[in-house]
Every structure is written in structure tokens, then in C-alpha cells.
Design a protein around this motif. Structure first.
Motif, short mmCIF file in Angstrom:
data_model
loop_
_atom_site.label_atom_id
_atom_site.label_comp_id
_atom_site.label_asym_id
_atom_site.label_seq_id
_atom_site.Cartn_x
_atom_site.Cartn_y
_atom_site.Cartn_z
N TRP A 292 5.21 8.46 5.43
CA TRP A 292 5.07 9.81 4.90
C TRP A 292 4.51 9.81 3.49
O TRP A 292 3.77 10.72 3.10
N LYS A 293 4.84 8.77 2.73
CA LYS A 293 4.32 8.68 1.36
C LYS A 293 2.81 8.46 1.37
O LYS A 293 2.06 9.13 0.65
N LEU A 294 2.36 7.51 2.21
CA LEU A 294 0.93 7.23 2.30
C LEU A 294 0.17 8.45 2.83
O LEU A 294 -0.92 8.76 2.36
N ALA A 295 0.76 9.16 3.79
CA ALA A 295 0.12 10.35 4.34
C ALA A 295 -0.07 11.41 3.26
O ALA A 295 -1.13 12.05 3.17
N GLN A 296 0.94 11.60 2.42
CA GLN A 296 0.83 12.61 1.37
C GLN A 296 -0.22 12.25 0.33
O GLN A 296 -0.93 13.12 -0.18
N VAL A 297 -0.35 10.96 0.04
CA VAL A 297 -1.37 10.53 -0.91
C VAL A 297 -2.76 10.71 -0.31
O VAL A 297 -3.68 11.24 -0.95
N VAL A 298 -2.93 10.29 0.94
CA VAL A 298 -4.21 10.43 1.62
C VAL A 298 -4.61 11.90 1.73
O VAL A 298 -5.78 12.27 1.53
N ASN A 299 -3.64 12.76 2.02
CA ASN A 299 -3.93 14.18 2.21
C ASN A 299 -4.05 14.95 0.91
O ASN A 299 -4.31 16.16 0.93
N GLY A 300 -3.84 14.27 -0.21
CA GLY A 300 -3.98 14.92 -1.51
C GLY A 300 -2.79 15.73 -1.94
O GLY A 300 -2.84 16.43 -2.96
N THR A 301 -1.68 15.63 -1.19
CA THR A 301 -0.48 16.39 -1.55
C THR A 301 0.23 15.78 -2.75
O THR A 301 0.74 16.51 -3.60
N SER A 302 0.25 14.47 -2.82
CA SER A 302 0.96 13.75 -3.88
C SER A 302 0.03 12.80 -4.60
O SER A 302 -0.95 12.31 -4.02
N PRO A 303 0.33 12.49 -5.86
CA PRO A 303 -0.48 11.51 -6.60
C PRO A 303 -0.25 10.10 -6.08
O PRO A 303 0.77 9.83 -5.42
N VAL A 304 -1.18 9.21 -6.39
CA VAL A 304 -1.10 7.84 -5.88
C VAL A 304 0.15 7.14 -6.40
O VAL A 304 0.63 6.18 -5.78
N SER A 305 0.72 7.61 -7.49
CA SER A 305 1.92 6.99 -8.04
C SER A 305 3.10 7.03 -7.06
O SER A 305 4.05 6.25 -7.19
N LEU A 306 3.06 7.94 -6.09
CA LEU A 306 4.13 7.99 -5.09
C LEU A 306 4.23 6.66 -4.34
O LEU A 306 5.32 6.26 -3.92
N LEU A 307 3.10 5.97 -4.18
CA LEU A 307 3.11 4.69 -3.46
C LEU A 307 3.90 3.63 -4.20
O LEU A 307 4.37 2.66 -3.59
N ASP A 308 4.06 3.79 -5.53
CA ASP A 308 4.84 2.81 -6.27
C ASP A 308 6.31 2.81 -5.83
O ASP A 308 7.01 1.81 -5.96
N THR A 309 6.78 3.96 -5.30
CA THR A 309 8.17 4.02 -4.87
C THR A 309 8.40 3.20 -3.60
O THR A 309 9.54 2.84 -3.30
N TYR A 310 7.34 2.91 -2.86
CA TYR A 310 7.49 2.08 -1.67
C TYR A 310 7.98 0.69 -2.05
O TYR A 310 8.98 0.19 -1.51
N HIS A 311 7.29 0.04 -2.97
CA HIS A 311 7.72 -1.28 -3.43
C HIS A 311 9.09 -1.18 -4.10
O HIS A 311 9.98 -2.01 -3.83
N ALA A 312 9.27 -0.18 -4.95
CA ALA A 312 10.53 -0.06 -5.69
C ALA A 312 11.73 0.07 -4.76
O ALA A 312 12.81 -0.45 -5.07
N GLU A 313 11.55 0.74 -3.63
CA GLU A 313 12.67 0.96 -2.72
C GLU A 313 12.84 -0.14 -1.69
O GLU A 313 13.95 -0.56 -1.37
#
Length: 479
Positions: A292-313
Motif C-alpha cells: 500500500w505504501k508503494l502504491a501511494q507513492v506511485v499514484n502520487g498520493t504520498s511522498p517518496v519518503s513514505l517508503l523509508d517507513t518500510y525499512h524502518a518497520e
């Protein structure tokens, strides 16, 4: 050159689950898989843990797996079984289900979702720039993607091409694993650092430690005979192998789960000994965290920084699995001192708190992402409560079938204004009169509202006000 929003290298459990998540979020995705079909020659993983079963329930497909698997207590630490039938979850059990069947059922779901799979090809390399990734395939063709995700196993070509270090520990032990036929049926049970037990179609499954740690060639039927003789003094007339393979306790983890527009998930990000049967499970859970994080970044809903939470979590979750599998291997030796230690451990794990602590870790029910201090629910999996709404009764997991976040309001109806996020977040006024209870943590104070992410984890907890809600909505679901 074919173009896609996301290309996934590898169509195993992690890659397929990630593709499903991206598709549910409306994102264009393509899987590149070296096998001609989903079929596996070997069984590999043999079951699912509770949290993975919950994840499948969140997407409304769990009944497909339960219909073919066998619900049972599968949790064990260093061979010591642990019962979770008293855990506060609808799925307080594991499931015996061979990976070959898991993949078949998952592939059927992907067919329904219309996920394209490019078979009999592999990702061999890539180059990335500011706008995307050019992905090279083994047949000499290439693809263009906004993002590439390596779900291509422990020897991941994607991870290697990305230059991401695979830090950890070299192997100390090698096992031979096989499904064979035998003229004489042996006693089934644990021994030889592994065990012997029933397999499909009347075959016998063999998993035993072998002495040749540095061997690189493929094991043979003679190796199975030798391993049986070392352990039981006879080979039981073993013949007609269905498959034979080997594995080690090599334990490694990618130091980063993302390098620019390239991400890693599943075995490409972490490998370890199969103690406790956790590998497939955390790979599937990686996919549900990332999708869902990658989808939101690809779709322009969220900034690319959201992907940093994937590694962090997810990095800390796998790091903990690496530690517990190494610990299990350490207390799995058969010398007298280690056997004595294992006996004491077995006694400790009959006590409620140690059992609950370790069993929740193995089953994945204790995962708590660090989202700051506050209510115990924050960062943890949302319980699958039976809610009452104006439209009738519904379970929490049913609200997550579309992989869309939900704000559950247990206070006065209409008490929240989330107009800027109305198209992205479900708002449900609900009632729940029961006890709120979490595995290991126990009973917790009932919140006035809860914001649940698509992966089922709690992003915000209301305790009488909406303080922090808009920040949480912006952080997780865009401005």
C-alpha cells in the motif's frame, strides 16, 4: 520496451502477495518469474503462522487456504511446542499447508485479480535514473518501471545489482532434505538435528544434519541413505526420491531494504535457518507492509519518503527472526550439556508468560511498529472485533478486504471531519461492547477511535479527542 508502474522480480509467496496488494490499490504491476508455472518440485515451507492467516483474512481470501490446510498448533521453539489456543485472535492456531499448495491457491487469486506474470524469464540486472528503472531480462529483452522490487530469493540478482550488502553469519550446519519412498516405514519423530515424518502420497519426508558443510554439488539418494544410517543405523530400503535438496543455517540480512527505486522483500532481504517455520510468513508480511505504501507513492498520493517507513518497520522484525533462529539452532545440538539446557527451556516454556512471549514472537502476533509512545494499540495489529454499525454487524477485517484504510469511530456519530481524505480513508461509526485484548499485552483501555492502516496495523488511537489525527492521516495517507 514494455512499461509498468512496478516490476516484481520473483513470483514466489512474497512476490505474489505484493502483486495482489498493489493490484488491490489500483497499481499497474508485472511479475517476472523464472518458473514455467507456480508448481514447485519440493514442498519447502510446510505451514502458516497465525499472523499470516490473519493477513489473508484481512483480504477476504483466508477460507480458500483453510479449506485445504489443517488448522493446528504449529508453534515451536527449538523443538519445544507451544499452544496459542488461549490467544486473543480469531485464528489462535497455525496451519499445516505445504508451500506448493499455498502458491497454487495464491496463484488462483492472482488470476482473478488479473495480475500479469512473465514466465520463464529472470531479472538479470537494471539501471535506474531519476524517473524509473530499466530492467534487463534473461532473454535479452528489457522492461521499464517506476519501481523494481526484488522478491527473487536469498541469491537475489536484484540485491546484488543494487550493491546492497547482505550482512550476517556464515553457515555452521548443513541439512539434507528429501521426499522419498521406503521399503520399511521408520519411526516418525525428531532426531538427527531434524526429523523423519510422513509426506504426500505415502512418501516419507527426511530432514537430517549432514557433516559436509562446504559441499556445493547437489545431494544424491546415496547421501540420504548415509544420513539415515548415521542416525538410525539403517536406510529402510530408501528408493525413488521425489526430490532431494539441502540447506544451511546461513543467516544474513540486507543492510537496506531500499536503494533508490529498487526495494527488497522476503528472502531477498533476509535468510535464516528454517527453525520455527518463519521465513515464508515474514516474507508475506513484508509484502503487506510495502504494497500500500508503494502504491501511494506511485499514484502520487504520498511522498517518496513514505517508503523509508518500510525499512524502518520491517528490518527490525526480520532482525529479531534472525536472532531467534540462531538461538534455536544453538540449543538444538545433541551434546549432553545442550540437551540439559533444552530440557530446562522446555520447563520454562510451560509457564504462561514465557510461553506467550515466545509463541507471540514466532507466530508474528507480537509485532509492534515504533510509532511513538501512547496507547498500547499504537503500531500493533488491530484486533478483528465484531462491530455493530448502522448498516449491521461487521468484522474489522471485513473492512480491510479492499486494502483501504479505515477510521473507526466508537464515539458520537459524525464526530470526525476527514473531508480531505474522504476518498482515501473509510470512516465507520461503530460500537463494540467487549474487552479489548492484545496477545502478550493483555487487556487494554477501550479507545474512542482507531485509525487502521491497510496492513491492519494501528496508525492512531483516539482517547476522547481528535488530537494528532490529521497529522497521522497526512503521514500515512498523504496531504
Amino acid at each position: 520496451m514494455s512499461e509498468h508502474a512496478v516490476v516484481i522480480a520473483g513470483g514466489g509467496p512474497t512476490g505474489m502477495m505484493l502483486a495482489a496488494e498493489l493490484t488491490l490499490a489500483g497499481t499497474d504491476v508485472l511479475i517476472v518469474e523464472r518458473r514455467a508455472s507456480f508448481r514447485l518440485e519440493s514442498s519447502r515451507s510446510r505451514g502458516l503462522h497465525s499472523r499470516t492467516i490473519e493477513v489473508l483474512d484481512q483480504r477476504g481470501v483466508v477460507d480458500r487456504f483453510l479449506a485445504e490446510g489443517k488448522a493446528m498448533q504449529v508453534q515451536a521453539f527449538a523443538g519445544v511446542p507451544m499452544d496459542i489456543s488461549d490467544f486473543p485472535t480469531r485464528h489462535n492456531y497455525g496451519m499445516a499447508l505445504l508451500q506448493s499448495h499455498f502458491e497454487r491457491i495464491l496463484a488462483g487469486w492472482l488470476d482473478e485479480l488479473g495480475v500479469p506474470i512473465l514466465r520463464e524469464r529472470e531479472v538479470t540486472g537494471f539501471t535506474q535514473d531519476d524517473s524509473g528503472v530499466d530492467v534487463a531480462l534473461s532473454d535479452g529483452t528489457s522492461l521499464r518501471a517506476q519501481y523494481l522490487v526484488g522478491c527473487d530469493g536469498g541469491r537475489s540478482a536484484v540485491r546484488k545489482a543494487a550493491g546492497i550488502d547482505f550482512a550476517g553469519w556464515d553457515p555452521t550446519t548443513r541439512w539434507i532434505i528429501a521426499e522419498v519412498e521406503m521399503e520399511e516405514v521408520p519411526e516418525f519423530g525428531l532426531r538427527g538435528g531434524g526429523g523423519i515424518g510422513p509426506a504426500e502420497d505415502g512418501r516419507v519426508g527426511v530432514t537430517l544434519i549432514v557433516p559436509d558443510l562446504d559441499r556445493t554439488d547437489e545431494p544424491t539418494l546415496q547421501d540420504v541413505r548415509d544420513a539415515l544410517i548415521r542416525v538410525d543405523g539403517k536406510d529402510y530400503g530408501v528408493h525413488s526420491p521425489h526430490w532431494i535438496s539441502s540447506f544451511t543455517d546461513m543467516t544474513r540480512q540486507a543492510v537496506a531494504y531500499r536503494g533508490g527505486r529498487v526495494l527488497l522483500a522476503g528472502d531477498a532481504a533476509h535468510v535464516h535457518a528454517p527453525m520455527g517455520g518463519q521465513g515464508l510468513n515474514i516474507g508475506v508480511q513484508d509484502a503487506v507492509n510495502l504494497g500500500w505504501k508503494l502504491a501511494q507513492v506511485v499514484n502520487g498520493t504520498s511522498p517518496v519518503s513514505l517508503l523509508d517507513t518500510y525499512h524502518a518497520e520491517r528490518h527490525p522484525v526480520a532482525a529479531r527472526v534472525l536472532q531467534n533462529t540462531m538461538a534455536q539452532r544453538a540449543v538444538g545440538a545433541n551434546d549432553e550439556r545442550t540437551v540439559a539446557l533444552r530440557g530446562i527451556l522446555a520447563e520454562v516454556l510451560t509457564m504462561d508468560q514465557p510461553r506467550k512471549h515466545i509463541a507471540a514472537m514466532i507466530s508474528g502476533l507480537d509485532v509492534a511498529y515504533d510509532l511513538g509512545g501512547g496507547h498500547p494499540l499504537l503500531g500493533r495489529r488491530m484486533p478483528d472485533l465484531d462491530l455493530v454499525t448502522a448498516d449491521g454487524p461487521i468484522s474489522v477485517f471485513s473492512l480491510l478486504h479492499s486494502a483501504k484504510p479505515v477510521l473507526l469511530n466508537f464515539g458520537q456519530a459524525g464526530g470526525f471531519d476527514i473531508a480531505p481524505w474522504a476518498e482515501r480513508v473509510q470512516l465507520v461509526d461503530a460500537c463494540y461492547a467487549g474487552i479489548w485484548e492484545l496477545p502478550v499485552v493483555g487487556e487494554v483501555t477501550a479507545p474512542s477511535a482507531v485509525l487502521v492502516r491497510p496492513d491492519g496495523h494501528v496508525a492512531w488511537v483516539g482517547e476522547g479527542t481528535d488530537a494528532g489525527l490529521r497529522d497521522a492521516l497526512t503521514t500515512w495517507f498523504g496531504p
